[in-house]
Design an enzyme around this catalytic site. Structure first.
Site, mmCIF file in Angstrom:
data_model
loop_
_atom_site.group_PDB
_atom_site.id
_atom_site.type_symbol
_atom_site.label_atom_id
_atom_site.label_comp_id
_atom_site.label_asym_id
_atom_site.label_seq_id
_atom_site.Cartn_x
_atom_site.Cartn_y
_atom_site.Cartn_z
ATOM 1 N N PRO A 22 35.947 34.713 31.278
ATOM 2 C CA PRO A 22 37.341 34.906 30.865
ATOM 3 C C PRO A 22 38.249 34.724 32.077
ATOM 4 O O PRO A 22 38.173 35.492 33.033
ATOM 5 C CB PRO A 22 37.362 36.351 30.350
ATOM 6 N N LEU A 23 39.093 33.696 32.037
ATOM 7 C CA LEU A 23 39.861 33.281 33.208
ATOM 8 C C LEU A 23 41.351 33.346 32.918
ATOM 9 O O LEU A 23 41.860 32.580 32.097
ATOM 10 C CB LEU A 23 39.468 31.850 33.604
ATOM 11 N N THR A 24 42.056 34.247 33.582
ATOM 12 C CA THR A 24 43.502 34.337 33.397
ATOM 13 C C THR A 24 44.145 33.018 33.813
ATOM 14 O O THR A 24 43.985 32.579 34.944
ATOM 15 C CB THR A 24 44.072 35.489 34.247
ATOM 16 N N GLN A 97 38.334 37.429 24.493
ATOM 17 C CA GLN A 97 38.276 38.658 25.274
ATOM 18 C C GLN A 97 39.513 39.500 24.928
ATOM 19 O O GLN A 97 40.649 39.090 25.166
ATOM 20 C CB GLN A 97 38.246 38.404 26.777
ATOM 21 N N TYR A 177 41.648 47.358 34.144
ATOM 22 C CA TYR A 177 42.533 47.464 32.993
ATOM 23 C C TYR A 177 42.218 48.755 32.212
ATOM 24 O O TYR A 177 41.426 49.574 32.647
ATOM 25 C CB TYR A 177 42.443 46.203 32.144
ATOM 26 N N ARG A 224 32.299 43.813 28.361
ATOM 27 C CA ARG A 224 32.286 43.409 29.771
ATOM 28 C C ARG A 224 32.626 44.615 30.641
ATOM 29 O O ARG A 224 33.588 45.340 30.377
ATOM 30 C CB ARG A 224 33.286 42.290 30.030
ATOM 31 N N GLY A 314 33.040 31.026 36.508
ATOM 32 C CA GLY A 314 34.483 30.908 36.434
ATOM 33 C C GLY A 314 35.032 29.628 37.020
ATOM 34 O O GLY A 314 35.295 28.663 36.315
#
Length: 355
Positions: A22-24, A97, A177, A224, A314
């Site tokens: 999961p890549l911002t 995600q 988070y 995760r 990633g």
């Protein structure tokens, strides 16, 4: 080549064991609606075993970044449906995600909503907002009476992902988070049923996982975690406490038979990682590349040495839409350009060439 053997994750059958992290990327505009650029980006990478979307907010209050996509409105659901259709048409699999930013946001980012956390402790430093850089605010400490509403947000966001045609969800309990904030003794100083002991600090994460699994099916749910990652002022410095907290979490969710557990940790061979893997008793994927780029040799070795069932990648997946082929055939790789990771537009997002 164990990395290229099939893998079953709950309801999904993967053709290989390379997972896109999961890549911002912040390419979804102020409305948080996945757009044609997002559709193209994910479809380009469909040959990887599984795509995990960037962190996607289940409620506007949970938005952490400008340009972050959401799963909270009908328009956002429709946008994700376009992504899902394109990935499926290309032969791929994709899960969302689901991420609530917790205290890692600002009212100028999340539409003026109250910033929330387990305790009224601010992140150190500044955050980027739609109005420029701002200091992180002191968050509102959620009351016990408010926590069922947080659980409902995760459930609704997950149900929206399934409505959009995505193959499942990955619940984001990592990287500082909201869920991770409850796990950490540095950010959770509560004295009620959700604070204090390792079991109490794990309670909300357990309840979220249970509720989402009940709503959409455990076979569509991954989790995760990132123990001892120590980012965004969420610190886990007591080894014994970390083992007890994450042990309590995994012992509680293991009987649900989730699709997978994803662990971000620098050393996949570490006793902590391998202990959690044994406790989980299901497919476990590892991501070691936060500080350094995971390379081909490491990915193969992790599988060959039996340290995990899949490898999460990633930056190599950012720069190489056809990474699965390149690694399998040991072909040259494109080099990722960090200056374009979070900038708008196609540059550094959809313009990396395939062979």
């Amino acid at each position: 080549m164990k990395l290229y053997s099939p893998l079953t994750l709950g309801s999904l059958e993967l053709p290989n064991r390379i997972i896109m992290a999961p890549l911002t990327r912040c390419r979804s505009g102020a409305d948080g609606v996945p757009n044609p650029l997002n559709v193209e980006h994910y479809a380009q990478r469909a040959s990887l075993g599984l795509l995990v979307t960037e962190g996607t907010y289940p409620s506007k209050a949970g938005q952490g970044f400008p340009g972050q996509p959401g799963l909270a409105t009908q328009e956002q659901i429709a946008g994700w449906r376009n992504v899902a259709d394109a990935v499926h048409d290309a032969g791929g699999r994709v899960v969302a995600q689901v991420m609530h930013a917790g205290r890692v946001t600002h009212q100028d980012t999340n539409g003026g909503h109250q910033v929330v956390a387990p305790s009224a402790i601010a992140v150190e430093g500044q955050t980027r907002t739609y109005k420029g850089k701002q200091p992180f605010p002191i968050p509102h400490a959620l009351t016990e009476e408010e926590l069922p509403g947080i659980i409902d947000e995760f459930v609704q966001g997950s149900k929206n992902a399934i409505e959009a045609g995505l193959d499942g969800v990955e619940l984001h309990g990592a990287n500082g988070y909201l869920l991770h904030e409850f796990l950490s003794a540095s950010t959770n100083v509560r004295e009620d049923n959700y604070g204090g002991s390792p079991q109490n600090r794990a309670r909300l994460v357990i309840e979220v996982v249970e509720a989402v699994a009940a709503a959409i099916g455990a076979e569509r749910v991954g989790l995760r975690i990132s123990p001892e990652h120590n980012v965004q002022s969420t610190l886990e410095l007591d080894d014994i406490d970390v083992r007890e907290t994450y042990g309590a979490l995994i012992d509680a969710v293991a009987p649900l038979n989730l699709a997978y557990l994803s662990i971000l940790f620098e050393q996949p061979s570490a006793p902590l990682v391998q202990d959690l893997r044994q406790r989980f008793r299901g497919p476990v994927m590892v991501n070691s590349g936060f500080k350094v780029i995971t390379n081909r040799e490491e990915a193969f070795a992790i599988l060959d040495d039996g340290l995990a069932d899949a490898v999460v990648v990633g930056r190599a997946a950012i720069a190489n839409p056809d990474l699965a082929r390149r690694w399998q055939e040991d072909l040259p790789l494109n080099t990722p350009d960090p200056s374009t990771f979070y900038t708008p537009g196609a540059t550094g997002y959809t313009d990396y060439p395939a062979l």
